[in-house]
Design a protein around this motif. Sequence first.
Motif, PDB file in Angstrom:
ATOM      1  N   PRO A 157     -10.296  24.371  55.383  1.00 15.78           N
ATOM      2  CA  PRO A 157     -10.280  24.826  54.111  1.00 15.78           C
ATOM      3  C   PRO A 157      -9.249  26.307  54.117  1.00 15.78           C
ATOM      4  O   PRO A 157      -8.753  26.525  55.634  1.00 15.78           O
ATOM      5  CB  PRO A 157     -11.642  25.795  54.083  1.00 15.78           C
ATOM      6  CG  PRO A 157     -12.723  25.246  54.985  1.00 15.78           C
ATOM      7  CD  PRO A 157     -12.271  24.270  55.228  1.00 15.78           C
ATOM      8  N   ASP A 193     -10.894  23.382  44.267  1.00 17.88           N
ATOM      9  CA  ASP A 193     -10.357  23.078  43.442  1.00 17.88           C
ATOM     10  C   ASP A 193     -10.445  21.879  42.368  1.00 17.88           C
ATOM     11  O   ASP A 193      -9.756  20.819  43.117  1.00 17.88           O
ATOM     12  CB  ASP A 193      -9.162  23.930  43.072  1.00 17.88           C
ATOM     13  CG  ASP A 193      -8.663  23.973  41.368  1.00 17.88           C
ATOM     14  OD1 ASP A 193      -9.157  23.534  40.825  1.00 17.88           O
ATOM     15  OD2 ASP A 193      -7.020  23.610  41.193  1.00 17.88           O
ATOM     16  N   THR A 214      -9.812  20.268  49.392  1.00 23.59           N
ATOM     17  CA  THR A 214      -9.661  22.304  48.256  1.00 23.59           C
ATOM     18  C   THR A 214     -10.548  22.113  47.186  1.00 23.59           C
ATOM     19  O   THR A 214     -11.149  20.577  47.155  1.00 23.59           O
ATOM     20  CB  THR A 214      -8.755  21.598  47.464  1.00 23.59           C
ATOM     21  OG1 THR A 214      -7.962  22.358  45.996  1.00 23.59           O
ATOM     22  CG2 THR A 214      -8.682  20.474  46.495  1.00 23.59           C
ATOM     23  N   ALA A 229      -6.421  19.919  41.386  1.00 21.65           N
ATOM     24  CA  ALA A 229      -5.970  19.623  42.499  1.00 21.65           C
ATOM     25  C   ALA A 229      -6.696  18.868  43.675  1.00 21.65           C
ATOM     26  O   ALA A 229      -6.068  17.894  43.630  1.00 21.65           O
ATOM     27  CB  ALA A 229      -6.200  20.715  43.503  1.00 21.65           C
ATOM     28  N   CYS A 284      -9.351  13.746  53.006  1.00 21.53           N
ATOM     29  CA  CYS A 284      -8.557  14.535  52.453  1.00 21.53           C
ATOM     30  C   CYS A 284      -7.220  14.352  53.514  1.00 21.53           C
ATOM     31  O   CYS A 284      -6.874  13.547  55.066  1.00 21.53           O
ATOM     32  CB  CYS A 284      -8.885  16.233  52.318  1.00 21.53           C
ATOM     33  SG  CYS A 284      -9.457  16.663  54.234  1.00 21.53           S
TER      34      CYS A 284
END
Length: 657
Positions: free
Chosen positions: A632, A592, A590, A595, A562
Amino acid sequence: GNIFEPTTWTSAISPVNITRDLTVYPGASLVIEAGVRVVFDACHTITISGAASVTIRGTMAAPVYFKGSMEWNRWIWPPRLKPCGRGIYGKDDSLISIAHAHFTGFKHCVYKDWDGGPSSAVVTDSIFADSVSGISFYMTTGTIINCTVRNTTSYGINGRSYSYRGDSIKVENSSVLDNNVGIYGHDRRALQVKGCVVARNDVGIQGTALVSRSYLTDNRVGVLGVKQFTIEHSNMCGNTDYNFMTTEEIASIDKFVTDTVWWGTADTPAAITTISDARTVPGVGLLVLDVASTPVPGVPVDGRCQPPNASSSAADYSNPAYPPSGNIFEPTTWTSAISPVNITRDLTVYPGASLVIEAGVRVVFDACHTITISGAASVTIRGTMAAPVYFKGSMEWNRWIWPPRLKPCGRGIYGKDDSLISIAHAHFTGFKHCVYKDWDGGPSSAVVTDSIFADSVSGISFYMTTGTIINCTVRNTTSYGINGRSYSYRGDSIKVENSSVLDNNVGIYGHDRRALQVKGCVVARNDVGIQGTALVSRSYLTDNRVGVLGVKQFTIEHSNMCGNTDYNFMTTEEIASIDKFVTDTVWWGTADTPAAITTISDARTVPGVGLLVLDVASTPVPGVPVDGRCQPPNASSSAADYSNPAYPPSGNIFEPT
C-alpha cells in the motif's frame, strides 16, 4: 504342442502357459506381440524347426517376457534347484528374430544351431538373465545388438561358429555382466565383439575373437586367449588376476595381438605385470603388446581404469547397480559410490522393476537421452537438503532457426502409464522436459517436493495424470514452467503448493480449474504468470508481463496480484458469460476499484470477450507474500523484493547469489 500354420500370440491371451514341449513345424511361423508373458511350468522347450520362424516383437514400453522353470540337480549333495529347458531352440535353417524381450530362468535362453543363412538369428534390445546360458550359436550366423546378458552359471554368449563355413557372429553395443564366462569364441574370424562392456565375470572373454572398441574390467581374468585372439582400440584394465592370460602351449609370437589398448597405465613394464603369457609361463604363447598412452577415446572407462591424474568422474561399471545396457529389469539403487552416473543411451525401467537414486548422486546425460519409467515401474529420487540429487541434461543444435543455436534436449524422467514417480531434493537443469508424466497412475502417481527445475525448455509436465508439487522452484524455461494438462472428469488432480515459478515464458499452464490447484505460490518475472484455467489461492503474482491470461472459469481468491507490467488479468476468450472469471478477496495493488480495473483487459475494454467478476481487497491479503512493488502507498517497503532475480522466494539457493 504343435504349430503347423502362421500363429500370433497377443497380449489379449497373455500369459501364455507352456505346459509341454511346443514345436513350430516347417512352413509355419510364430509371432509374439508386445506385452505377452510366456511362462514355462516345467522343463519344456519351444522348438523352431527348419524352414520355420519365430518373431518376438516387443517394444521398449511393452517387452515380451519369457519365464523359465527349475529342476532338482541330484548330481550334487545336497541337491539344489537349477534352471532347465530352452526358451527358444532354433534348428537347421530356421529364422529367429527377437526384439525387446526378457528371458530368465532357462538352461539355454536362446539356442540356435546349424546354418540358416545370413539372417538366421537377430537379437536386439533384450535381456537374458539368471540362467545356465544366455545365447548360444552353434555353426550358424547371428547378430546380437544392444542387449544385456548377466548372471549365467556357464556362458553368457557362446559362439561356436566357423569362418570356413561362412558363419559370422556379431555382438555389438551390449553389456555382458556377472557370468561365469562372459563370451566364448571358437573362431576369431567368425566372432566379432564391438562396442561392448564386459565386466564382473569370472572370465570376460574366453577362446578366440576379434574384439574392438570395448571395455573389459572387474573380471577375474579379462581375456583367457587361445588361437589368434585379437583385441584393438579397447580399454582392458582393472581385472583382478590378469587383464590377459593364456595357457595354450604354442611358440608362435603372432598368436595373440593387441592394437592400441589401454591397460590402465601408459607404462609398458607395468602393463606386462597384468599379463600371463610366455613372459611368465614357458611354452605358452606370447602376446604382441601395444600399449596406449591414454584411454581410447569414445570407449567406456570408469574410475577403476582412469589415468592416475584424471578425475574419476565416470560411472563405476564395477558396481552392479550401474546398467550400461540401458535397461533395468529388477530393483536397482544408485548410490553416491557410483556417482556420477553417465547416461550414454536411453535407459528404461521395465514393468515390475524400480530405480532408487540416493542422496548425492549426479546423473549426467551425454546426449539427448531419456530415463523412461514404464507402466508398473517406479523411480524414487531421495536427495536431502545437504546432498541433493543432480540431473544434468544435454544440448542439440536447433537448425530450424538461423543462425542455428543450441537448445536443451531429452527428458530427465519420463513416466508412462501407471508408473510411480517420487522426487525429493533434486535439481534438474538442461532438458527438453525435466520431468514428464502421462496417463493416470492413481492418487500418488507423481510427487515432487523440495526440488528445482531450471534452464530447460519445460520444467514439469503432467498430462492426464495426478501429481503434487510442493516447495519447488521452477525457473528460466522457454516454454512452460509447469504444464498441467489434466482433467477433473477423469479424477485427475494436480496441486502446486508453496512453490516459486520464476523467469519462464509461461509460468503455469492449466487445462481444467477443478484439476489444477495453485496454493501459496509466488509467480513472478514470467512473460505470462498463469495461463489457461486454474483455481489459485493465497498466492502472489507480480512482475510478469501478464499476471493471468485466463480462459474457462478461471478463479483466483485470497491472493495478491499486482505490479504486472501489461495487465494483472487478461482474457482473449470470446464469451459473454459474467461467471467465467471470478475473484474473491484479491489485492490489486490498490483499494480503488476503478484503478484496479485499469490493470485488467476483459469485456470492459475488448467487446465480446469474458468479463471478470471483480472483488477488490482493501489491503494486501494477510499471510500471503507481498513485496515493495505491491505494498500500500503508506506502508513501509520492508518486504523482500521479488522483482529482483537474486531473491530466492523458494528458500533454496542453487546458483551464485
